[in-house]
Design a protein around this motif. Structure first.
Motif, PDB file in Angstrom:
ATOM      1  N   TYR A 127       1.863   1.794  -3.604  1.00 22.22           N
ATOM      2  CA  TYR A 127       0.728   2.262  -4.411  1.00 22.22           C
ATOM      3  C   TYR A 127       0.392   3.726  -4.117  1.00 22.22           C
ATOM      4  N   ILE A 128       0.359   4.079  -2.852  1.00 20.48           N
ATOM      5  CA  ILE A 128       0.053   5.469  -2.470  1.00 20.48           C
ATOM      6  C   ILE A 128       1.080   6.415  -3.075  1.00 20.48           C
ATOM      7  N   HIS A 129       2.349   6.051  -2.995  1.00 19.78           N
ATOM      8  CA  HIS A 129       3.382   6.925  -3.539  1.00 19.78           C
ATOM      9  C   HIS A 129       3.313   7.022  -5.060  1.00 19.78           C
ATOM     10  N   PRO A 175       0.815  -1.225   0.000  1.00 18.88           N
ATOM     11  CA  PRO A 175       0.000   0.000   0.000  1.00 18.88           C
ATOM     12  C   PRO A 175       0.851   1.278   0.000  1.00 18.88           C
ATOM     13  N   ALA A 228       0.373   9.253  -5.777  1.00 15.77           N
ATOM     14  CA  ALA A 228       0.648  10.639  -5.351  1.00 15.77           C
ATOM     15  C   ALA A 228       1.631  11.317  -6.299  1.00 15.77           C
TER      16      ALA A 228
END
Length: 134
Positions: free
Chosen positions: A44-46, A41, A49
């Motif tokens: 994925y978030i990075h 996660p 973003a």
């Protein structure tokens, strides 16, 4: 499963190490960050973003994005080192515990061997005496 049952399933050094870390708020925070930073996660978030930042936030995102990514890398490498130090400390605690347990086992085995030797010697002595009397 109760906390006592879960502790019974772990090495005593693991339980002691976990309990000592649970008592320190800074170590709990570092553990949580390290656990999250080592997960998918986080990746994925990075990825999302950074794509959003490059597409919508700045027209020329590279200087600022490079700065942000560099600062993040500095902090993440620090958390990796904290995790490595934690693992090294745990391994030392476990090694010390195992050494003490092995020494205790060696002492017990030595005492049992001596007791067996004494009993065997006494048994042989009695057999020889009984054979001489007949």
């Amino acid at each position: 499963m109760s906390e006592q049952d879960s502790q019974a399933m772990h090495h005593p050094a693991v339980v002691a190490h976990r309990n000592s870390r649970a008592g320190d708020a800074q170590l709990r925070i570092a553990d949580a960050i390290t656990k999250f930073a080592g997960s998918m996660p986080f990746v994925y978030i990075h990825a999302i973003a950074f794509v959003l930042w490059m597409l919508f936030v700045e027209g020329s995102p590279w200087p600022t994005l490079t700065l942000v990514v560099s600062l993040e890398a500095i902090f993440l490498s620090t958390f990796v080192m904290i995790g490595q130090n934690r693992q090294a400390a745990f391994q030392q605690i476990k090694a010390d515990h195992d050494f003490v347990e092995q020494e205790l086992e060696l002492k017990t085995n030595t005492e049992l061997t001596r007791a067996i030797h004494v009993m065997t010697t006494e048994l042989h002595r009695r057999l020889i005496e009984d054979g001489a009397e007949q």
